[in-house]
Design a protein around this motif. Structure first.
Motif, PDB file in Angstrom:
ATOM      1  N   ASP A 259     103.791   6.411  26.646  1.00 35.71           N
ATOM      2  CA  ASP A 259     103.756   6.288  28.016  1.00 35.71           C
ATOM      3  C   ASP A 259     103.997   4.998  28.654  1.00 35.71           C
ATOM      4  O   ASP A 259     104.744   5.057  29.686  1.00 35.71           O
ATOM      5  CB  ASP A 259     102.282   6.932  28.418  1.00 35.71           C
ATOM      6  CG  ASP A 259     102.118   8.300  28.158  1.00 35.71           C
ATOM      7  OD1 ASP A 259     103.141   8.836  27.574  1.00 35.71           O
ATOM      8  OD2 ASP A 259     100.968   8.693  28.052  1.00 35.71           O
ATOM      9  N   LEU A 260     103.488   4.021  28.127  1.00 35.07           N
ATOM     10  CA  LEU A 260     103.514   2.668  28.829  1.00 35.07           C
ATOM     11  C   LEU A 260     105.054   2.406  28.546  1.00 35.07           C
ATOM     12  O   LEU A 260     105.670   1.528  29.669  1.00 35.07           O
ATOM     13  CB  LEU A 260     102.804   1.583  28.184  1.00 35.07           C
ATOM     14  CG  LEU A 260     102.624   0.302  28.541  1.00 35.07           C
ATOM     15  CD1 LEU A 260     102.475   0.173  30.264  1.00 35.07           C
ATOM     16  CD2 LEU A 260     101.885  -0.724  28.052  1.00 35.07           C
ATOM     17  N   ALA A 261     105.669   2.200  27.323  1.00 38.81           N
ATOM     18  CA  ALA A 261     107.076   2.149  27.458  1.00 38.81           C
ATOM     19  C   ALA A 261     107.974   2.971  28.178  1.00 38.81           C
ATOM     20  O   ALA A 261     108.977   2.187  28.960  1.00 38.81           O
ATOM     21  CB  ALA A 261     107.425   2.368  26.131  1.00 38.81           C
ATOM     22  N   LEU A 262     107.562   4.015  28.349  1.00 39.33           N
ATOM     23  CA  LEU A 262     108.494   4.889  29.108  1.00 39.33           C
ATOM     24  C   LEU A 262     108.186   4.709  30.940  1.00 39.33           C
ATOM     25  O   LEU A 262     109.277   4.567  31.756  1.00 39.33           O
ATOM     26  CB  LEU A 262     108.092   6.600  28.848  1.00 39.33           C
ATOM     27  CG  LEU A 262     109.193   7.587  29.623  1.00 39.33           C
ATOM     28  CD1 LEU A 262     110.612   7.417  28.994  1.00 39.33           C
ATOM     29  CD2 LEU A 262     108.427   8.992  29.255  1.00 39.33           C
ATOM     30  N   ALA A 263     107.126   4.334  31.125  1.00 37.53           N
ATOM     31  CA  ALA A 263     106.873   3.819  32.687  1.00 37.53           C
ATOM     32  C   ALA A 263     107.585   2.591  32.829  1.00 37.53           C
ATOM     33  O   ALA A 263     108.084   2.346  34.139  1.00 37.53           O
ATOM     34  CB  ALA A 263     105.415   3.532  32.584  1.00 37.53           C
ATOM     35  N   ALA A 264     107.710   1.644  31.775  1.00 35.73           N
ATOM     36  CA  ALA A 264     108.173   0.460  32.078  1.00 35.73           C
ATOM     37  C   ALA A 264     109.699   0.608  32.216  1.00 35.73           C
ATOM     38  O   ALA A 264     110.290  -0.254  33.164  1.00 35.73           O
ATOM     39  CB  ALA A 264     107.969  -0.595  30.853  1.00 35.73           C
TER      40      ALA A 264
END
Length: 301
Positions: free
Chosen positions: A13-18
């Motif tokens: 989720d963090l990678a996708l948000a970034a």
């Protein structure tokens, strides 16, 4: 056996948000969308033509990178403004990735594609950015995704049903470098609701016609994709030369004589290049410049 942060929803989720934050500010003719995080490997750079890397500083340190296709690198090469390179054009995107990770990015640097994987190390995550094709990819070192970070400030939009381009993004980093001349037919990409024709052997970031031929982008559209890129603009009143002794002797109240007569126009420089001259004015108690002359390449000195 080591585990990837993609094994945990927080890391993905963090990678996708970034990557979603980067997609909003990366120069592109078409709107970009993050297509899903996946483990990186040595083949990740095969479909791209340029790369930039930034060091991170703050609570966590590491490296992030962005890979771009020919659309952006060609637009930069055709730009009439000198000093605008890939690192400067992609800095806002790298800053957006860093902010989502809760840290700050230092000044980006352009690197050879062959050096990207070695600069990031063996463990990194890739998020392709999809426009008319795979226009770019965001690369993040895995250890930067290990610790939970509040991604509420950069929510990830609900993803629609995957198109053929997104299905391509799900496998791009696992594929060997593409064959140079053979078009690839997708027998499994049968239409469900609407027919989709997305040949995988087309150049990254180029619109694809229904028959599989590449539609060239007009040159003006290539320049337009750079319209949102920040550039350093300086107004110069004049110059002088001084010895080190005189510089060290400067005190408050000292007056320096410049090589410009009183009343002469000031120079407007963009990334150090003279592009215009004008008169210094005052606007709401701030200095400003009223442009009186545009300087072309032949007259710039």
């Amino acid at each position: 056996m080591t585990t990837s942060p993609l094994d945990h929803p927080t890391g993905a989720d963090l990678a996708l948000a970034a990557a979603t934050a980067a997609a909003a500010v990366l120069p592109s003719v078409e709107p970009l969308m993050a297509a899903g995080a996946q483990p990186g490997n040595e083949h990740v750079t095969a479909a791209f033509s340029g790369a930039a890397i930034a060091e991170l500083e703050g609570a966590r340190t590491g490296r992030i990178a962005v890979l771009v296709g020919e659309e952006l690198t060609d637009a930069l090469a055709a730009s009439p403004l000198e000093g605008l390179d890939l690192a400067a054009a992609t800095q806002p995107a790298l800053d957006a990735v860093a902010a989502t990770l809760g840290v700050a990015a230092r000044a980006a640097r352009t690197v050879d594609l062959d050096l990207v994987v070695s600069d990031l190390g063996a463990d990194f995550t890739v998020v392709p950015l999809i426009g008319a094709g795979i226009a770019a990819s965001i690369l993040i070192q895995d250890h930067l995704l290990d610790q939970p970070v509040d991604v509420a400030a950069a929510p990830v939009a609900a993803q629609p049903e995957p198109t053929a381009a997104q299905q391509l993004a799900d496998t791009v980093v696992d594929a060997a470098p593409p064959a140079p001349a053979q078009p690839v037919t997708q027998p499994v990409a049968q239409p469900v609701a609407q027919p989709v024709a997305e040949p995988v052997a087309q150049p990254v970031g180029q619109p694809v016609a229904a028959g599989g031929s590449v539609t060239p982008l007009p040159a003006t559209r290539g320049i337009e994709m750079l319209h949102g890129v920040d550039m350093e603009v300086t107004v110069e009143l004049g110059r002088t030369r001084m010895t080190v002794r005189d510089l060290l002797a400067l005190t408050p109240g000292a007056v320096l004589e410049l090589d410009r007569a009183a009343g002469s126009p000031a120079d407007l420089l963009v990334n150090g290049r003279l592009i215009a001259r004008g008169e210094v004015v005052v606007v709401d108690e701030d200095f400003g410049l009223r442009v009186t002359e545009i300087v072309d390449d032949a007259r710039a000195v």
